[in-house]
Enzyme design. Structure first.
Site, PDB file in Angstrom:
ATOM      1  CG  HIS A 253      37.338 -62.157   0.816  1.00 19.76           C
ATOM      2  ND1 HIS A 253      36.359 -61.247   1.137  1.00 19.76           N
ATOM      3  CD2 HIS A 253      37.224 -62.386  -0.514  1.00 19.76           C
ATOM      4  CE1 HIS A 253      35.662 -60.964   0.052  1.00 19.76           C
ATOM      5  NE2 HIS A 253      36.169 -61.648  -0.968  1.00 19.76           N
TER       6      HIS A 253
ATOM      7  CB  CYS B  87      45.930 -54.740 -16.784  1.00 18.67           C
ATOM      8  SG  CYS B  87      45.446 -56.321 -17.471  1.00 18.67           S
TER       9      CYS B  87
END
Ligand code: ADP
Ligand code: MG
Ligand code: MG
Length: 876
Positions: A454, A830
């Site tokens: 993470h 994107c």
């Protein structure tokens, strides 16, 4: 018959795919008349065949190898295993792209008990002969039979101790002879068989070892990180030996034609007398600077200088060369375009243009865009860094340099940063709640977690420095302290971390800010001339937008609006809206947010100085916004005039089993059109205001996320258009605006012809599109993808490199279906892939108008887009 083996004389530099980089360049150097010990290359196709045949070298290939040994014997006038004039060779791996982590080279192959006596006597140099033999046994045992270097090194150390000497070169012929015999005993002990004495058997063993090394774990990891397909295979080079270990008029060296760290022109490298192979880099003795070679070896040095000039002019790039001097005579063993730092790459490219060796277009094409990453983050002051001693090392998970005071929680990071302090957040590992704290910190250091943990992923996304997985840290989060390298650090102590190397330092090392100036600026300006793809950025805050604009972004391709609801002054109002029972109540709550949201957009428009901004409407599921703390729930109940139980019941009702596929995206606008209305007012009012104040012509682009059906999109679009037109009319203004959608669900791509009728643009949200196409959760796939890599089912993480076969096909389909319906439709991307060079090449090829990526990847994307355009033009 298929040709699997080529003499150096038969190849050239263009045959890299077949002969590997090393083989192709050995052939090229042979062709231009440089002194290269002759030999042959076994092709990469032979390697592929070896794997197809179940890891066996088939008879046909073996036959060709034997035939070429014969040819090599003719060329050199030496014979394998001969009692008069024996041939000794090196066996060297060589893939298309240079690949550390593959097989080590074996030198002096062809030696056995008989041959070593022959060369000892013929040369009158028994020390040399036995030195070669013991080295060969050592390398063969290690590389081919995987016996492990350390057993042999221990024996050498013992021998040195016994003889009372410090260096290998001080060992005598007899010592080395004794070592060779000890080595062979060690071999027999470990392998259970005699050391092979037949040169041809030795050779086949070595060739197999090279092929095998293509599949070793280190090589597999390197390939995945560097976009090298498994299917390429490696070539094998068999080359007659040049000896740098025959005495003090011999030696071996490595050199660059320009400094690989700075790019400065001039010979740069090292040379070691009476040495062989890796001795120079292995640090057995301290080598001399290449310039010092001039006094000791004037002839060879002069010759080498000429070779360097020839090679640079020939390859028109900085060369990295390996060579050996045997009794004063120079032999070239390798040349390649040298690896270099990003800084050096830019300088060399500019210098080559100035020297008239390269065109601007070629200069742009020769820089690896991924390298630029290191230049885009704050850097440690080079001099200070050199003087500092690391106290520990983790993974360089997100590049950049960070220093500051240690804090142990995300809340502390936020609080301290709020007081203007610079902090480094140190945690066992991070989790999604830590994000704001991670943003506030200069850098993040974690004890656990790899490159895709993470902390690592989020830090890279934010462009923050991160060192992850430093297991040496003994952490005590409760006491707010940790120890590393015997030092105990408390909250507020200072530390510096280097997200490029993973090194950790005590105290503060000064940093300098990154900027696109000098050679970097020059190369970027060239890149902009050649590219046709536009580069936008994913940015949600004026600060990120400004940074991206400085780095050359041409507008925002993705502004996520969710964070705008999270901020302290709005979250309460948004929670009220979620917990409302009627439309009126909801609208009242949203009205409180509207002015904030409008000012957010104004600030973004200002930061971009008139460039377009694509605003994506609220995307995540509502349950992400509801309070979890009792106190917050109670407060919310009070303002809503409800009981705590009622509020909790509402929160529970928002629970979803699969929120990624739940009530999110435009589904929110379908159920609560008030949200889309409020966002539209904010977008339009902000644009009218800023256009009026600045005299700009901003065209806001409203992006509806997660559509899968044209009627669904039309429903939301009609709401947006109605409100937007009302706003424009009420302000008595003129404003052009666009409404488009994200293509991130396969059904949207499949029905793109229908959807195109409702959209001004398509933007491929390839994170979700990848997730939904594969059916892999992005947050969970790490757990099983490693098994896929191991089994070669996948070579790449589809979330990092666009899957061109499947996801790419959907993208192409959406374009092909959409265009005829709406000829003005424009296309962008994107997802994370928008900043990945190989994915950008694909986006260029399928005709996207722009890519959008995180601010720090903008220069990388500009360069990658230029390279894609140049490549496409040259392939026409
Ligand atoms: P790497 O790819 O790891 O650099 P190489 O195949 O280039 O491995 O070999 C490593 C070193 O071995 C070279 O730098 C060179 O010094 C030495 N070497 C390889 N082949 C020969 C040869 N035929 N004669 C003398 N030295 C050699
Ligand atoms: Mg080499
Ligand atoms: Mg999405």
């Amino acid at each position: 018959m298929h040709k699997y083996v080529y003499l150096f004389k038969e190849g050239n530099a263009d045959m890299r795919e077949l002969l590997g980089g090393k083989g192709a360049n050995l052939a090229e150097m042979t062709n231009i008349g440089l002194p290269v010990p002759q030999g042959f290359t076994i092709t990469t196709e032979a390697c592929t065949q070896y794997y197809e045949d179940g890891r066996e070298i088939n008879d046909e290939i073996q036959g060709q190898i034997n035939e070429y040994i014969g040819k090599m014997e003719e060329i050199t006038g030496k014979k394998f295993g001969d009692k008069e004039n024996p041939l000794l060779v090196s066996v060297r791996s060589g893939a298309r792209a240079s690949m550390p982590g593959m097989m080590d080279t074996i030198l002096n192959l062809g030696l056995n008990e008989d041959v070593v006596e022959v060369i000892a006597e013929k040369s009158g140099n028994p020390r040399w002969a036995w030195d070669c033999y013991r080295r060969f046994i050592q390398m063969y045992s290690d590389v081919v039979m995987e016996v492990g270097k350390k057993y042999f090194e221990e024996l050498i150390d013992k021998m040195k101790a016994k003889k009372g000497v410090k260096q290998d070169v001080e060992l005598t012929a007899d010592d080395l002879k004794e070592l060779a015999s000890q080595f062979k005993k060690e071999y027999k002990k470990k392998i259970g068989k005699e050391f092979p004495s037949d040169p041809k058997e030795q050779l086949m063993g070595a060739i197999k070892a090279v092929f095998r090394s293509w599949d070793n774990p280190r090589a597999n990891v390197y390939r995945r990180d560097n976009d090298i397909p498994y299917s390429w295979g490696t070539a094998v080079n068999v080359q007659s030996m040049a000896f740098g270990n025959m005495g003090d008029d011999c030696g071996t060296g490595v050199a660059f034609t320009r400094d690989p760290a700075t790019g400065e022109k001039g010979l740069f490298g090292e040379f070691l007398t009476n040495a062989q192979g890796e001795d120079v880099v292995a640090g057995v003795r301290t080598p001399m600077k290449i310039a010092e070679m001039e006094q000791k070896f004037p002839e060879a040095f002069k010759q080498f200088q000429d070779v360097c000039k020839t090679l640079e002019e020939h390859y028109r790039d900085m060369q990295d060369m390996e060579f050996t001097v045997e009794h004063g005579q120079l032999y070239m063993l390798q040349t390649r375009n040298g690896k270099r730092t990003a800084q050096a790459a830019l300088k060399i490219a500019c210098d080559l243009v100035d020297e008239g060796m390269r065109t601007e277009e070629e200069a742009v094409a020769m820089i690896d865009p991924r390298n630029l990453d290191t230049l885009l983050h704050p850097q440690f002051d080079a001099k200070a860094l050199k003087e500092a001693e690391p106290i520990g090392k983790g993974l360089g998970a997100s590049p950049g340099a960070a220093c500051g005071q240690i804090v142990f929680s995300a809340e502390d990071a936020e609080e301290w940063a709020g007081k203007g302090k610079k902090v480094v957040l140190v945690r066992l590992e991070t989790s999604p709640e830590d994000i704001t704290g991670m943003k506030a910190a200069q850098g993040i250091l974690t004890v656990r977690g790899g490159m895709t943990s993470h902390a690592a992923v989020v830090a890279r996304g934010m462009g923050s420095c991160c060192v992850s997985g430093c297991g040496d840290i003994k952490m005590n989060e409760a006491k707010k302290e940790f120890t590393l390298a015997g030092i105990t650090f408390h909250e507020g102590d200072t530390i510096s971390i280097d997200g490029t190397t993973g090194c950790i330092y005590e105290g503060i090392i000064p940093t300098v800010d990154a900027a696109i100036v000098g050679e970097f600026g020059r190369v970027m300006a060239w890149a902009d001339k050649f590219r046709t793809l536009k580069v936008r950025t994913n940015a949600d805050t004026p600060r990120d937008a400004k940074k991206a604009h400085e780095l050359g972004a041409e507008g925002i391709g993705l502004c996520r609006t969710e964070h705008m609801f999270f901020e302290e002054d709005r979250i309460a109002a948004f929670r009220e809206m979620i917990c409302s029972d009627t439309v009126e109540e909801r609208e009242k709550a949203l009205d409180k947010i509207l002015p904030y949201q409008q000012s957010d957009f104004e600030a973004l428009y200002e930061a971009l100085e008139g460039d377009s901004v694509v605003v994506r409407y609220l995307d995540p599921p509502l349950h992400e916004f509801v309070p979890t703390e009792e106190a917050d729930i109670a407060a919310l109940a009070k303002t809503q005039g409800k009981t705590v139980e009622q509020i909790k019941a509402i929160i529970d009702s928002l629970h979803e089993f699969n929120p990624m596929m739940g009530h999110r995206g435009l589904r929110l606008a379908v159920t609560y059109p008030e949200i889309a209305k409020m966002q539209t007012r904010a977008v339009i009012r902000a644009a009218i205001k800023v256009n009026k104040e600045e005299g700009w012509k901003i065209v806001p682009e409203i992006m509806i996320p997660l559509s899968c059906d044209s009627k669904e999109l039309k429903f939301v679009k009609d709401i947006v258009v109605k409100v937007a037109d009302e706003e424009i009319k009420a302000a008595n203004a003129k404003l052009e605006y666009k409404v488009g959608t994200m293509i991130e669900i396969p059904r949207a791509a499949l029905t793109a012809d229908e959807i195109a009728a409702q959209a001004d643009f398509f933007c491929f949200g390839t994170n979700d599109l990848t997730q939904m196409t594969f059916g892999f959760s992005r947050d969970d796939s790490g757990k099983f993808l490693s098994a896929y890599y191991k089994e070669k089912i996948f070579e790449q993480d589809p979330f990092a490199r666009l899957d061109q076969t499947g996801v790419g096909k959907l993208m192409k389909m959406a374009i092909t279906l959409g265009k005829p319906v709406n000829k003005d439709l424009h296309f962008g991307i994107c997802g994370e892939h928008g900043g990945d060079p190989s994915s950008i090449e694909f986006c260029n090829a399928i005709g996207l108008d722009y890519v959008s990526c995180s601010p720090f990847r903008v220069p990388i994307a500009r360069l990658a887009a230029a390279q894609a355009a140049i490549k496409a033009k040259n392939n026409k």
